[in-house]
Design a protein around this motif. Structure first.
Motif, PDB file in Angstrom:
ATOM      1  N   PHE A 214     -12.285   3.345 -11.215  1.00  0.00           N
ATOM      2  CA  PHE A 214     -11.290   3.192 -10.022  1.00  0.00           C
ATOM      3  C   PHE A 214     -11.907   3.614  -8.821  1.00  0.00           C
ATOM      4  CE2 PHE A 214      -7.962   2.801 -13.236  1.00  0.00           C
ATOM      5  CZ  PHE A 214      -6.833   2.681 -12.317  1.00  0.00           C
ATOM      6  N   PHE A 215     -13.469   3.657  -8.938  1.00  0.00           N
ATOM      7  CA  PHE A 215     -14.052   3.810  -7.610  1.00  0.00           C
ATOM      8  C   PHE A 215     -14.562   2.379  -7.248  1.00  0.00           C
ATOM      9  CE2 PHE A 215     -16.303   6.182  -4.883  1.00  0.00           C
ATOM     10  CZ  PHE A 215     -17.455   6.587  -5.028  1.00  0.00           C
ATOM     11  N   ARG A 216     -13.488   2.151  -6.251  1.00  0.00           N
ATOM     12  CA  ARG A 216     -13.517   0.620  -5.699  1.00  0.00           C
ATOM     13  C   ARG A 216     -13.447   0.579  -4.325  1.00  0.00           C
ATOM     14  NH1 ARG A 216     -12.751  -3.365 -10.312  1.00  0.00           N
ATOM     15  NH2 ARG A 216     -12.247  -2.180 -11.972  1.00  0.00           N
ATOM     16  N   THR A 217     -13.545  -0.531  -3.656  1.00  0.00           N
ATOM     17  CA  THR A 217     -13.502  -0.876  -2.386  1.00  0.00           C
ATOM     18  C   THR A 217     -12.132  -1.129  -1.868  1.00  0.00           C
ATOM     19  OG1 THR A 217     -13.811  -3.270  -2.511  1.00  0.00           O
ATOM     20  CG2 THR A 217     -15.565  -1.931  -2.628  1.00  0.00           C
ATOM     21  N   TRP A 218     -11.968  -1.131  -0.389  1.00  0.00           N
ATOM     22  CA  TRP A 218     -10.653  -1.428   0.235  1.00  0.00           C
ATOM     23  C   TRP A 218     -10.010  -2.742  -0.428  1.00  0.00           C
ATOM     24  CZ3 TRP A 218      -7.734   1.348   3.249  1.00  0.00           C
ATOM     25  CH2 TRP A 218      -6.584   0.670   3.727  1.00  0.00           C
ATOM     26  N   GLU A 219     -10.850  -3.714  -0.392  1.00  0.00           N
ATOM     27  CA  GLU A 219     -10.415  -4.988  -0.629  1.00  0.00           C
ATOM     28  C   GLU A 219      -9.757  -5.140  -2.125  1.00  0.00           C
ATOM     29  OE1 GLU A 219      -9.142  -8.983   0.073  1.00  0.00           O
ATOM     30  OE2 GLU A 219      -9.825  -7.361   1.439  1.00  0.00           O
TER      31      GLU A 219
ATOM     32  N   LEU B 243     -13.745   4.171  -0.505  1.00  0.00           N
ATOM     33  CA  LEU B 243     -15.169   4.628  -0.215  1.00  0.00           C
ATOM     34  C   LEU B 243     -15.951   3.968   0.881  1.00  0.00           C
ATOM     35  CD1 LEU B 243     -17.558   2.418  -1.761  1.00  0.00           C
ATOM     36  CD2 LEU B 243     -16.144   2.844  -3.500  1.00  0.00           C
ATOM     37  N   ASP B 244     -15.138   2.763   1.270  1.00  0.00           N
ATOM     38  CA  ASP B 244     -15.884   1.874   2.561  1.00  0.00           C
ATOM     39  C   ASP B 244     -14.730   1.949   3.496  1.00  0.00           C
ATOM     40  OD1 ASP B 244     -14.708  -1.412   1.320  1.00  0.00           O
ATOM     41  OD2 ASP B 244     -13.871   0.359   1.140  1.00  0.00           O
ATOM     42  N   LYS B 245     -13.670   2.391   3.612  1.00  0.00           N
ATOM     43  CA  LYS B 245     -12.821   2.720   4.854  1.00  0.00           C
ATOM     44  C   LYS B 245     -12.207   4.028   4.656  1.00  0.00           C
ATOM     45  CE  LYS B 245     -11.071  -1.355   5.796  1.00  0.00           C
ATOM     46  NZ  LYS B 245     -10.972  -2.017   6.873  1.00  0.00           N
TER      47      LYS B 245
ATOM     48  N   LYS C 293     -10.251   6.723   6.286  1.00  0.00           N
ATOM     49  CA  LYS C 293      -9.110   7.075   7.351  1.00  0.00           C
ATOM     50  C   LYS C 293      -8.344   8.365   6.840  1.00  0.00           C
ATOM     51  CE  LYS C 293      -9.304   3.242   9.043  1.00  0.00           C
ATOM     52  NZ  LYS C 293     -10.022   3.039  10.255  1.00  0.00           N
ATOM     53  N   ASP C 294      -9.166   9.241   6.120  1.00  0.00           N
ATOM     54  CA  ASP C 294      -8.533  10.536   6.157  1.00  0.00           C
ATOM     55  C   ASP C 294      -8.832  11.620   7.191  1.00  0.00           C
ATOM     56  OD1 ASP C 294     -11.185  10.945   3.695  1.00  0.00           O
ATOM     57  OD2 ASP C 294     -11.335  11.615   5.912  1.00  0.00           O
ATOM     58  N   ALA C 295      -8.272  12.721   7.301  1.00  0.00           N
ATOM     59  CA  ALA C 295      -8.362  13.772   8.501  1.00  0.00           C
ATOM     60  C   ALA C 295      -9.720  14.417   8.329  1.00  0.00           C
ATOM     61  CB  ALA C 295      -7.226  14.462   8.524  1.00  0.00           C
ATOM     62  N   TYR C 296     -10.552  14.309   7.011  1.00  0.00           N
ATOM     63  CA  TYR C 296     -11.641  15.014   6.748  1.00  0.00           C
ATOM     64  C   TYR C 296     -12.878  14.463   7.440  1.00  0.00           C
ATOM     65  CZ  TYR C 296     -15.240  17.305   3.687  1.00  0.00           C
ATOM     66  OH  TYR C 296     -16.151  17.939   3.148  1.00  0.00           O
ATOM     67  N   SER C 297     -13.841  15.466   7.689  1.00  0.00           N
ATOM     68  CA  SER C 297     -15.027  15.064   8.534  1.00  0.00           C
ATOM     69  C   SER C 297     -15.666  14.056   7.838  1.00  0.00           C
ATOM     70  CB  SER C 297     -15.856  16.134   9.051  1.00  0.00           C
ATOM     71  OG  SER C 297     -16.090  16.735   7.693  1.00  0.00           O
ATOM     72  N   GLY C 298     -15.944  14.121   6.301  1.00  0.00           N
ATOM     73  CA  GLY C 298     -16.565  13.145   5.505  1.00  0.00           C
ATOM     74  C   GLY C 298     -15.529  12.307   4.925  1.00  0.00           C
ATOM     75  N   ASN C 299     -16.137  11.499   3.783  1.00  0.00           N
ATOM     76  CA  ASN C 299     -15.053  10.628   3.415  1.00  0.00           C
ATOM     77  C   ASN C 299     -14.400  11.085   2.051  1.00  0.00           C
ATOM     78  OD1 ASN C 299     -13.709   8.417   2.113  1.00  0.00           O
ATOM     79  ND2 ASN C 299     -15.101   6.922   2.596  1.00  0.00           N
ATOM     80  N   CYS C 300     -13.066  11.391   1.845  1.00  0.00           N
ATOM     81  CA  CYS C 300     -12.667  12.137   0.638  1.00  0.00           C
ATOM     82  C   CYS C 300     -12.982  11.018  -0.536  1.00  0.00           C
ATOM     83  CB  CYS C 300     -11.347  12.390   0.857  1.00  0.00           C
ATOM     84  SG  CYS C 300     -10.861  13.714   2.234  1.00  0.00           S
ATOM     85  N   ALA C 301     -12.903   9.867  -0.395  1.00  0.00           N
ATOM     86  CA  ALA C 301     -12.945   8.860  -1.472  1.00  0.00           C
ATOM     87  C   ALA C 301     -14.306   8.878  -2.072  1.00  0.00           C
ATOM     88  CB  ALA C 301     -12.759   7.465  -0.991  1.00  0.00           C
ATOM     89  N   HIS C 302     -15.510   9.267  -1.184  1.00  0.00           N
ATOM     90  CA  HIS C 302     -16.809   9.455  -1.821  1.00  0.00           C
ATOM     91  C   HIS C 302     -16.783  10.804  -2.907  1.00  0.00           C
ATOM     92  CE1 HIS C 302     -19.064   6.604   0.141  1.00  0.00           C
ATOM     93  NE2 HIS C 302     -18.922   7.126   1.374  1.00  0.00           N
ATOM     94  N   PHE C 303     -16.198  11.663  -2.384  1.00  0.00           N
ATOM     95  CA  PHE C 303     -16.294  12.923  -3.413  1.00  0.00           C
ATOM     96  C   PHE C 303     -15.172  12.770  -4.661  1.00  0.00           C
ATOM     97  CE2 PHE C 303     -18.977  15.356  -0.492  1.00  0.00           C
ATOM     98  CZ  PHE C 303     -18.775  14.642   0.685  1.00  0.00           C
ATOM     99  N   GLN C 304     -14.199  12.292  -4.231  1.00  0.00           N
ATOM    100  CA  GLN C 304     -13.048  12.290  -5.440  1.00  0.00           C
ATOM    101  C   GLN C 304     -13.058  10.896  -6.137  1.00  0.00           C
ATOM    102  OE1 GLN C 304      -9.578  14.312  -4.893  1.00  0.00           O
ATOM    103  NE2 GLN C 304     -10.526  15.817  -3.543  1.00  0.00           N
ATOM    104  N   LYS C 305     -14.000   9.977  -5.745  1.00  0.00           N
ATOM    105  CA  LYS C 305     -14.181   8.716  -6.518  1.00  0.00           C
ATOM    106  C   LYS C 305     -13.092   8.071  -6.784  1.00  0.00           C
ATOM    107  CE  LYS C 305     -18.607  10.681  -8.406  1.00  0.00           C
ATOM    108  NZ  LYS C 305     -18.272  12.161  -8.333  1.00  0.00           N
TER     109      LYS C 305
ATOM    110  N   GLY D  44      -9.731   5.516  -4.650  1.00  0.00           N
ATOM    111  CA  GLY D  44      -9.024   5.412  -3.243  1.00  0.00           C
ATOM    112  C   GLY D  44      -7.745   6.369  -3.223  1.00  0.00           C
ATOM    113  N   TRP D  45      -7.103   6.920  -2.374  1.00  0.00           N
ATOM    114  CA  TRP D  45      -5.808   7.776  -2.391  1.00  0.00           C
ATOM    115  C   TRP D  45      -5.540   7.675  -0.797  1.00  0.00           C
ATOM    116  CZ3 TRP D  45      -2.812   8.203  -5.945  1.00  0.00           C
ATOM    117  CH2 TRP D  45      -1.650   9.123  -6.302  1.00  0.00           C
ATOM    118  N   TRP D  46      -4.381   8.227  -0.706  1.00  0.00           N
ATOM    119  CA  TRP D  46      -3.695   8.724   0.476  1.00  0.00           C
ATOM    120  C   TRP D  46      -4.196  10.026   0.830  1.00  0.00           C
ATOM    121  CZ3 TRP D  46      -0.651   6.502  -3.317  1.00  0.00           C
ATOM    122  CH2 TRP D  46      -0.358   5.158  -3.144  1.00  0.00           C
ATOM    123  N   TYR D  47      -5.558  10.242   1.121  1.00  0.00           N
ATOM    124  CA  TYR D  47      -6.157  11.497   1.484  1.00  0.00           C
ATOM    125  C   TYR D  47      -5.682  11.909   2.714  1.00  0.00           C
ATOM    126  CZ  TYR D  47      -9.115  10.501  -2.489  1.00  0.00           C
ATOM    127  OH  TYR D  47      -9.667  10.074  -3.685  1.00  0.00           O
ATOM    128  N   HIS D  48      -5.918  13.336   2.694  1.00  0.00           N
ATOM    129  CA  HIS D  48      -5.305  14.158   3.855  1.00  0.00           C
ATOM    130  C   HIS D  48      -6.735  14.848   4.113  1.00  0.00           C
ATOM    131  CE1 HIS D  48      -3.919  16.629   6.962  1.00  0.00           C
ATOM    132  NE2 HIS D  48      -3.142  17.497   6.175  1.00  0.00           N
TER     133      HIS D  48
END
Ligand SMILES: [Ca+2]
Length: 490
Positions: free
Chosen positions: A331-336, A421-423, A425-437, A439-443
């Motif tokens: 599930f560690f996939r791109t936006w597309e 991982l490639d888009k 849009k979360d409020a965190y300074s880094g990319n949450c999808a990177h850490f949580q591996k 895509g999700w509606w991250y905050h």
């Protein structure tokens, strides 16, 4: 010799003293010859003082001739004296009166002085008190100042350590970003070589279970995947370009182990009634009550898609939009890929954000998340409304009221954009999808992530909170066994 001189002097003095009287007597004797004749008769009218001792006054005085005049002059003198004394008395009385006034004044002054003294004593006490109070205040102020100084020092220390942590964090983030770039490069390399190797291994160990698991120990999963292939009749190693998507729908991967991470569903025949249906509720309403894959076409959407319909649980009519059950899909996939959907319709899959958008646009939908832990305990969370904003708004999540027994771990993500991982849009300074591996509606970042890494056995050990978790159910470090997200019109 000396004695003789003294006698001589005394005699002279005596003469001098008596002389006026001698004159006086002469005058009187001239005026009154009768009396002088009397004196001549036998009485001595002159007295000589023998100067054997010091002169102390007359030793003998004429009694008759001088008495009347003496009394008169004495009375006169006495009267004068009396007058003088009366005057003095008056004077004294005046003085006394003055002094009396002075005494009253002095008394008043004393009284005033007494009251002044008491007032001074009072003022002194007050002053003393104020001095003491000021001293106390000064002590207190010093104490406060010391506290302030300590706090400032602590703050400085904290800010220094915070800066250090920030630096470390920055280094870690850049490292992560480098790793992600490496992964992306490797993925591209894999695609380019068109081989059947599994997707690149993630840094965490359990991901290797995910990718290699079905090959090593899950013959059941492999058989299931093969069954799917047999059902669809697609050749197992058909190149991606040659696969023909069924009327623009997704395609399923050939096998779970060799799924390229960016491959959408391969073409898959409609296993049940022809359709297309608006959604699984529409299928149920038409009399189809069996679970399975159905062809759907949302209203006002010129696109067909396939989905698994859950018609037996929770009164049926549920369109499954996501499923996790064995870790067979990465599930560690791109936006597309999250946009178009990926995975196996009868196994683990993600329906696709674009499809979700069109589905939830045609009616009012609710969302049900069914979960099961590794002890077989089943819970659910339902939200009375569920829809997504279009891609222009990053498929922002719009969620309704929660009810259920799993706990609410999704309302925190309400009104949040989707991040992959490639888009970011979360409020965190880094990319949450990177850490949580996944895509999700991250905050910042998540209370739930059902698209994380599927870890076997529940509690997992990882550097990051990247399991399939629902924090209100088992916390962030427990990866759930099965998860199904499904929607249904209300
Ligand atoms: Ca971010």
């Amino acid at each position: 010799m000396e004695k003789q001189l003294t006698i001589g002097l005394s005699l002279l003095l005596g003469l001098l003293l008596v002389m006026p009287e001698v004159g006086g007597r002469k005058e009187e004797s001239q005026k009154r010859p009768s009396r002088s004749s009397e004196l001549k008769a036998g009485r001595c009218s002159y007295t000589f003082i023998v100067p054997q001792q010091k002169l102390k006054g007359a030793l003998c005085v004429s009694t008759e001739s001088t008495t009347g005049a003496a009394n008169h002059s004495e009375v006169k003198a006495l009267r004068g004296e009396l007058n003088r004394q009366q005057e003095q008395l008056e004077k004294l009385r005046g003085q006394l009166e003055q002094e009396g006034a002075l005494v009253t004044e002095v008394r008043a002054l004393r009284k005033e002085s007494g009251s002044m003294n008491s007032r001074i004593a009072q003022l002194y006490a007050q002053l003393l008190h104020e001095v003491m109070y000021k001293k106390d205040q000064v002590v207190k102020q010093r104490r406060v100042e010391n506290l302030l100084l300590n706090a400032t020092a602590q703050m400085l220390q904290i800010s220094t350590s915070y800066r250090e942590l920030e630096k470390k964090y920055g280094a870690l983030t850049s490292m992560m970003s480098n790793q992600s770039q490496l992964i992306a490069r490797l993925e591209k390399l894999c695609q380019a070589t068109k081989n059947t190797t599994p997707p690149p291994q993630m840094t965490s160990e359990p991901l290797s279970i995910q990718s290699s698991g079905p090959l090593n120990d899950s013959s059941e999963s492999k058989e299931m995947a093969n069954d799917v292939q047999r059902d669809q009749g697609a050749p197992p190693l058909q190149p991606q370009e040659e696969r023909e998507p069924l009327q623009g729908t997704k395609v399923l991967p050939t096998t779970m182990a060799d799924t390229p991470t960016d491959a959408p569903f391969i073409s898959f025949p409609v296993t049940k009634s022809p359709g297309p249906w608006r959604d699984c509720q529409h299928v149920l309403d038409s009399g189809e009550t069996t679970n399975g894959i159905y062809l759907l076409r949302p209203q006002s959407a010129n696109r067909l898609l396939q989905a698994w319909c859950e018609q037996t649980k929770a009164q049926g009519g549920w369109t499954v939009i996501q499923r996790r059950q064995d870790g067979s899909v990465n599930f560690f996939r791109t936006w597309e890929q999250y946009k178009q959907g990926f995975g196996n319709l009868d196994g683990e899959y993600w329906l696709g954000l674009e499809h979700l958008y069109w589905l939830t646009k045609q009616a009012h939908y609710k969302l049900r998340v069914a979960m099961e832990d590794w002890q077989g305990r089943q819970v659910f969370a339902e939200y009375d409304s569920f829809r997504l904003e279009p891609e222009s708004d990053w498929y922002r999540l719009r969620l309704g009221e929660y009810q259920g027994n799993a706990g609410d771990s999704m309302s925190w993500h309400n009104d949040k954009a989707f991040t992959t991982l490639d888009k970011d849009k979360d409020a965190y300074s880094g990319n949450c999808a990177h850490f949580q591996k996944g895509g999700w509606w991250y905050h910042m970042c998540a209370h739930s992530n059902l698209n994380g890494v599927w870890y076997r056995g529940g509690h997992y050990r990882s550097r990051y909170q990247d399991g399939v978790y629902w924090a209100e159910f088992h916390g962030g470090s427990y990866s759930l066994k099965t998860v199904t997200m499904m929607i249904k019109p209300t």
